[in-house]
Design a protein around this motif. Structure first.
Motif, mmCIF file in Angstrom:
data_model
loop_
_atom_site.group_PDB
_atom_site.id
_atom_site.type_symbol
_atom_site.label_atom_id
_atom_site.label_comp_id
_atom_site.label_asym_id
_atom_site.label_seq_id
_atom_site.Cartn_x
_atom_site.Cartn_y
_atom_site.Cartn_z
ATOM 1 N N GLU A 1 0.805 -1.435 -0.136
ATOM 2 C CA GLU A 1 0.036 0.035 0.065
ATOM 3 C C GLU A 1 1.032 1.288 -0.093
ATOM 4 O O GLU A 1 2.105 1.310 0.482
ATOM 5 C CB GLU A 1 -0.736 -0.173 1.126
ATOM 6 C CG GLU A 1 -1.905 -1.182 1.309
ATOM 7 C CD GLU A 1 -2.967 -0.751 2.349
ATOM 8 O OE1 GLU A 1 -2.907 0.158 3.148
ATOM 9 O OE2 GLU A 1 -4.073 -1.619 2.266
ATOM 10 N N PRO A 2 0.412 2.535 -0.562
ATOM 11 C CA PRO A 2 1.084 3.544 -0.413
ATOM 12 C C PRO A 2 1.644 4.140 1.030
ATOM 13 O O PRO A 2 0.719 3.787 2.111
ATOM 14 C CB PRO A 2 0.114 4.712 -0.886
ATOM 15 C CG PRO A 2 -0.962 3.994 -1.956
ATOM 16 C CD PRO A 2 -1.248 2.624 -0.932
ATOM 17 N N GLY A 3 2.629 4.749 1.223
ATOM 18 C CA GLY A 3 3.072 4.805 2.576
ATOM 19 C C GLY A 3 4.529 4.929 2.204
ATOM 20 O O GLY A 3 5.308 4.809 1.195
ATOM 21 N N ARG A 4 5.312 5.032 3.683
ATOM 22 C CA ARG A 4 6.840 4.989 3.604
ATOM 23 C C ARG A 4 7.358 3.784 2.939
ATOM 24 O O ARG A 4 8.447 3.971 2.443
ATOM 25 C CB ARG A 4 7.220 5.413 5.037
ATOM 26 C CG ARG A 4 8.711 5.668 5.111
ATOM 27 C CD ARG A 4 8.925 5.933 6.688
ATOM 28 N NE ARG A 4 8.246 7.289 7.011
ATOM 29 C CZ ARG A 4 8.261 7.896 8.248
ATOM 30 N NH1 ARG A 4 8.936 7.290 9.188
ATOM 31 N NH2 ARG A 4 7.642 8.954 8.314
ATOM 32 N N SER A 5 6.955 2.724 3.202
ATOM 33 C CA SER A 5 7.367 1.368 2.527
ATOM 34 C C SER A 5 6.571 0.955 1.417
ATOM 35 O O SER A 5 6.842 -0.175 0.898
ATOM 36 C CB SER A 5 7.329 0.288 3.670
ATOM 37 O OG SER A 5 5.795 -0.004 3.894
ATOM 38 N N ALA A 6 6.087 1.805 0.631
ATOM 39 C CA ALA A 6 5.533 1.223 -0.535
ATOM 40 C C ALA A 6 6.359 0.862 -1.495
ATOM 41 O O ALA A 6 7.523 1.392 -1.747
ATOM 42 C CB ALA A 6 4.476 2.436 -1.221
ATOM 43 N N ALA A 7 5.943 -0.167 -2.427
ATOM 44 C CA ALA A 7 6.901 -0.752 -3.485
ATOM 45 C C ALA A 7 6.179 -1.702 -4.295
ATOM 46 O O ALA A 7 5.298 -2.442 -3.754
ATOM 47 C CB ALA A 7 8.127 -1.531 -2.665
ATOM 48 N N VAL A 8 6.822 -1.796 -5.311
ATOM 49 C CA VAL A 8 6.535 -3.078 -6.256
ATOM 50 C C VAL A 8 7.766 -3.742 -6.133
ATOM 51 O O VAL A 8 8.893 -3.349 -6.432
ATOM 52 C CB VAL A 8 6.137 -2.777 -7.858
ATOM 53 C CG1 VAL A 8 6.413 -3.959 -8.692
ATOM 54 C CG2 VAL A 8 4.688 -2.022 -7.882
ATOM 55 N N GLU A 9 7.839 -5.032 -5.829
ATOM 56 C CA GLU A 9 8.757 -5.924 -5.598
ATOM 57 C C GLU A 9 8.677 -7.389 -6.360
ATOM 58 O O GLU A 9 7.440 -8.021 -6.153
ATOM 59 C CB GLU A 9 9.154 -6.085 -4.077
ATOM 60 C CG GLU A 9 10.315 -6.687 -3.652
ATOM 61 C CD GLU A 9 10.534 -6.655 -2.299
ATOM 62 O OE1 GLU A 9 10.952 -5.482 -2.017
ATOM 63 O OE2 GLU A 9 10.428 -7.465 -1.624
ATOM 64 N N VAL A 10 9.572 -7.677 -6.860
ATOM 65 C CA VAL A 10 9.836 -9.162 -7.537
ATOM 66 C C VAL A 10 10.852 -9.891 -7.129
ATOM 67 O O VAL A 10 12.104 -9.383 -7.009
ATOM 68 C CB VAL A 10 9.938 -8.873 -9.017
ATOM 69 C CG1 VAL A 10 9.959 -10.531 -9.888
ATOM 70 C CG2 VAL A 10 8.675 -7.927 -9.738
ATOM 71 N N SER A 11 10.837 -10.891 -6.530
ATOM 72 C CA SER A 11 11.897 -11.957 -6.066
ATOM 73 C C SER A 11 12.445 -12.557 -7.137
ATOM 74 O O SER A 11 11.540 -13.110 -8.083
ATOM 75 C CB SER A 11 11.461 -12.956 -4.871
ATOM 76 O OG SER A 11 10.947 -12.378 -3.913
#
Length: 324
Positions: free
Chosen positions: A142-152
């Motif tokens: 979710e949007p916020g300080r730790s928002a991210a799209v992440e792919v392993s």
């Protein structure tokens, strides 16, 4: 994980008929969801995914594009992995499929990244690579300080291939290693929205961006409220300190306070929350705010000088501390 499920639900429904796009997406899924295995001495291609609909999609594409004969096998949850998974396996003809998809090179060596012909393809091919990688091993927070799209990623080379594909689409990404696992991360808000839209998750991108804007507005309002509260607290503390010093000054000077200074001090004590301008209008005759401030300063200075001569606590000693 709700946002991740929304993205994957939207992406898995995309059916681009162009051969190069289908190949790019399928190859990316095979690379990021599994890879090569040796079963009974034969090379097998396997992809393990977290949704049955995606498993069926992969199996269908393997049949339609490569005439492969895949099987779908349920995989029970274990360890830190939650929920059931499905493995799509191709054993018979696995080595041929591995060569065709670029998972094996011509010398039967595993390719750790992605085939060069895919990462140098069209923008639609690059978007399909990202779509396949996200379906296989992606998350959206979710949007916020730790928002991210992440792919392993299964390897550092695969991570760098994904970073390169994003950069060729004009989207900033970074590769990093977390607990020994290579990951590709998109953090900046506009870049997150852009990569979601590029993959084809247009609805989720719009919803995520709306959530981000609402949070930014809310955060801005909270900052203003906190700023105003802090100013009010400081003003209140300053007023308490000023009144305490004036009371002490009048006590020290007693009957020796000049009338015009006494008037200014008593005016301050009588209207503790008023501004200097308001105090000036209440004076008789009216005074400017600078005149009021000047008289209060002279009153305090005179009292502190007298206290120093007499060896008694000055006006500052009357100011309450934070511990009171």
């Amino acid at each position: 994980m709700a946002l991740t499920a929304d993205v994957k639900g939207e992406l898995v429904s995309i059916r681009d008929p162009r051969p190069s796009v289908r190949v790019a997406e399928l190859t990316s899924i095979l690379r990021f969801a599994g890879g090569l295995h040796s079963i009974a001495g034969r090379v097998a291609v396997e992809a393990e995914v977290d949704a049955e609909v995606l498993a069926r999609r992969v199996a269908r594409d393997l049949v339609e594009i490569y005439a492969a004969r895949p099987e779908i096998v349920p995989v029970q949850a274990s360890g830190s992995r939650s929920g059931n998974h499905w493995a799509v396996r191709v054993i018979e003809g696995g080595e041929t499929l591995a060569r065709q998809t670029g998972l094996l090179d011509q010398r039967r060596r595993p390719v750790r990244g992605l085939p060069n012909r895919l990462t140098t393809g069209t923008r639609d091919d690059l978007a399909a690579i990202w779509r396949g990688a996200f379906l296989a091993a992606g998350t959206l927070t979710e949007p916020g300080r730790s928002a991210a799209v992440e792919v392993s990623a299964p390897s550092g080379e695969a991570a760098m291939a994904l970073v390169g594909a994003a950069h060729r689409m004009g989207i900033a990404t970074k590769a990093r290693e977390v607990r020994g696992v290579p990951r590709v991360v998109v953090r900046e808000g506009e870049s997150i929205r852009a990569i979601l839209a590029a993959m084809g998750a247009v609805r989720t991108a719009a919803a995520w961006d709306e959530m981000r804007q609402r949070r930014e507005v809310r955060a801005g309002v909270n900052r203003l409220v906190n700023f105003d509260d802090a100013n009010l607290r400081r003003s209140a503390q300053a007023a308490v300190a000023a009144c305490a010093r004036i009371e002490r000054a009048l006590e020290i000077l007693a009957d020796e306070v000049p009338d015009h200074l006494r008037q200014a001090g008593e005016l301050r004590l009588a209207h503790r929350d008023a501004s200097l301008d308001e105090l000036g209008h209440r004076a008789d005759p009216p005074l400017t705010k600078d005149a009021v401030a000047g008289r209060i300063r002279r009153l305090l200075a005179m009292a502190d000088k007298r206290a120093e001569v007499e060896g008694i606590p000055g006006t500052e000693a009357a100011v309450p501390t934070g511990e009171d």
